[in-house]
Design a protein around this motif. Structure first.
Motif, PDB file in Angstrom:
ATOM      1  N   UNK A 181       4.774   7.058   1.751  1.00 54.95           N
ATOM      2  CA  UNK A 181       5.471   5.855   2.203  1.00 54.95           C
ATOM      3  C   UNK A 181       4.789   4.677   1.523  1.00 54.95           C
ATOM      4  N   UNK A 182       5.614   3.769   0.994  1.00 53.99           N
ATOM      5  CA  UNK A 182       5.065   2.567   0.367  1.00 53.99           C
ATOM      6  C   UNK A 182       5.694   1.356   1.017  1.00 53.99           C
ATOM      7  N   UNK A 183       4.852   0.388   1.355  1.00 55.58           N
ATOM      8  CA  UNK A 183       5.364  -0.826   1.974  1.00 55.58           C
ATOM      9  C   UNK A 183       4.298  -1.889   2.079  1.00 55.58           C
ATOM     10  N   UNK A 184       4.712  -3.051   2.590  1.00 51.69           N
ATOM     11  CA  UNK A 184       3.789  -4.170   2.762  1.00 51.69           C
ATOM     12  C   UNK A 184       3.043  -4.007   4.077  1.00 51.69           C
ATOM     13  N   UNK A 185       1.732  -4.132   4.019  1.00 50.47           N
ATOM     14  CA  UNK A 185       0.899  -4.002   5.212  1.00 50.47           C
ATOM     15  C   UNK A 185       1.106  -5.229   6.097  1.00 50.47           C
ATOM     16  N   UNK A 218       0.844  -1.195   0.000  1.00 52.97           N
ATOM     17  CA  UNK A 218       0.000   0.000   0.000  1.00 52.97           C
ATOM     18  C   UNK A 218       0.881   1.248   0.000  1.00 52.97           C
ATOM     19  N   UNK A 219       0.315   2.323  -0.515  1.00 50.16           N
ATOM     20  CA  UNK A 219       0.985   3.621  -0.525  1.00 50.16           C
ATOM     21  C   UNK A 219       0.182   4.549   0.376  1.00 50.16           C
ATOM     22  N   UNK A 220       0.873   5.183   1.313  1.00 49.51           N
ATOM     23  CA  UNK A 220       0.223   6.064   2.267  1.00 49.51           C
ATOM     24  C   UNK A 220       0.720   7.490   2.056  1.00 49.51           C
ATOM     25  N   UNK A 221      -0.215   8.400   1.860  1.00 50.27           N
ATOM     26  CA  UNK A 221       0.092   9.830   1.798  1.00 50.27           C
ATOM     27  C   UNK A 221      -0.144  10.382   3.195  1.00 50.27           C
ATOM     28  N   UNK A 264      -3.370  10.965   5.322  1.00 51.14           N
ATOM     29  CA  UNK A 264      -4.293  11.720   4.475  1.00 51.14           C
ATOM     30  C   UNK A 264      -5.060  10.756   3.587  1.00 51.14           C
ATOM     31  N   UNK A 265      -4.327   9.775   3.024  1.00 52.01           N
ATOM     32  CA  UNK A 265      -4.934   8.827   2.095  1.00 52.01           C
ATOM     33  C   UNK A 265      -4.059   7.574   2.028  1.00 52.01           C
ATOM     34  N   UNK A 266      -4.694   6.428   1.867  1.00 51.94           N
ATOM     35  CA  UNK A 266      -3.975   5.164   1.699  1.00 51.94           C
ATOM     36  C   UNK A 266      -4.614   4.387   0.566  1.00 51.94           C
ATOM     37  N   UNK A 267      -3.776   3.920  -0.367  1.00 48.79           N
ATOM     38  CA  UNK A 267      -4.253   3.188  -1.532  1.00 48.79           C
ATOM     39  C   UNK A 267      -3.488   1.875  -1.684  1.00 48.79           C
ATOM     40  N   UNK A 268      -4.176   0.852  -2.180  1.00 49.33           N
ATOM     41  CA  UNK A 268      -3.520  -0.400  -2.516  1.00 49.33           C
ATOM     42  C   UNK A 268      -2.724  -0.159  -3.784  1.00 49.33           C
TER      43      UNK A 268
END
Length: 155
Positions: free
Chosen positions: A104-108, A94-97, A147-151
């Motif tokens: 930040x991008x990483x494995x949940x 996932x990518x988290x703004x 702010x936002x999190x996307x797969x």
């Protein structure tokens, strides 16, 4: 009864019968266009959307209040918002703004009611000598800092 409250009540009654589904968003425009976005622990089928639509539409009187209704599943482009959605995507990238506009991008890796934990994997220069070394670290991110999190979609 107020229009929005009646829609919420009918939706909640439906969701009580389907514990595998949950509400992501309910939008009602000034022109009474209703948009319901659902998600489920095992996904959302077309039949799930039809059932939710019927639960609302069959219990509202169009003669009394004219409205349009759209029920849909949360797509991949929809941001993750509820802890239950994060749990469903455990193990995915996932990518988290963040609130400070950094990404930040990483494995949940972990999810609880206050925060998520990502496993970040990257390469950094060696402390001594030439070359790079693989690094893996965990980063906790409270929901309040997101702010936002996307797969992340990978092909």
């Amino acid at each position: 009864m107020e229009f929005r409250k009646r829609i919420e009540e009918l939706l909640n009654e439906f969701l009580e019968t389907r514990e595998d589904l949950f509400l992501v968003d309910l939008k009602i425009s000034a022109g009474d266009d209703i948009t319901v976005i659902l998600d489920g622990d095992n996904g959302v089928t077309l039949q799930d959307c039809l059932d939710a639509s019927r639960a609302i539409e069959f219990n509202m009187d169009r003669e009394e209040h004219d409205f349009s209704l759209q029920v849909m599943s949360a797509g991949l482009s929809e941001p993750l918002s509820a802890p239950r959605q994060f749990r469903k995507n455990f193990g995915r990238e996932i990518e988290v703004l963040l609130n400070d506009s950094s990404k930040i991008e990483g494995e949940l890796a972990k999810v609880d009611d206050e925060k998520i934990t990502l496993i970040l994997r990257y390469r950094k220069p060696k402390d001594v000598g030439k070359g790079k070394v693989d690094v893996e670290e965990e980063k906790e991110i409270p929901y309040s800092e997101m702010k936002k999190a996307l797969v992340v979609i990978k092909f």
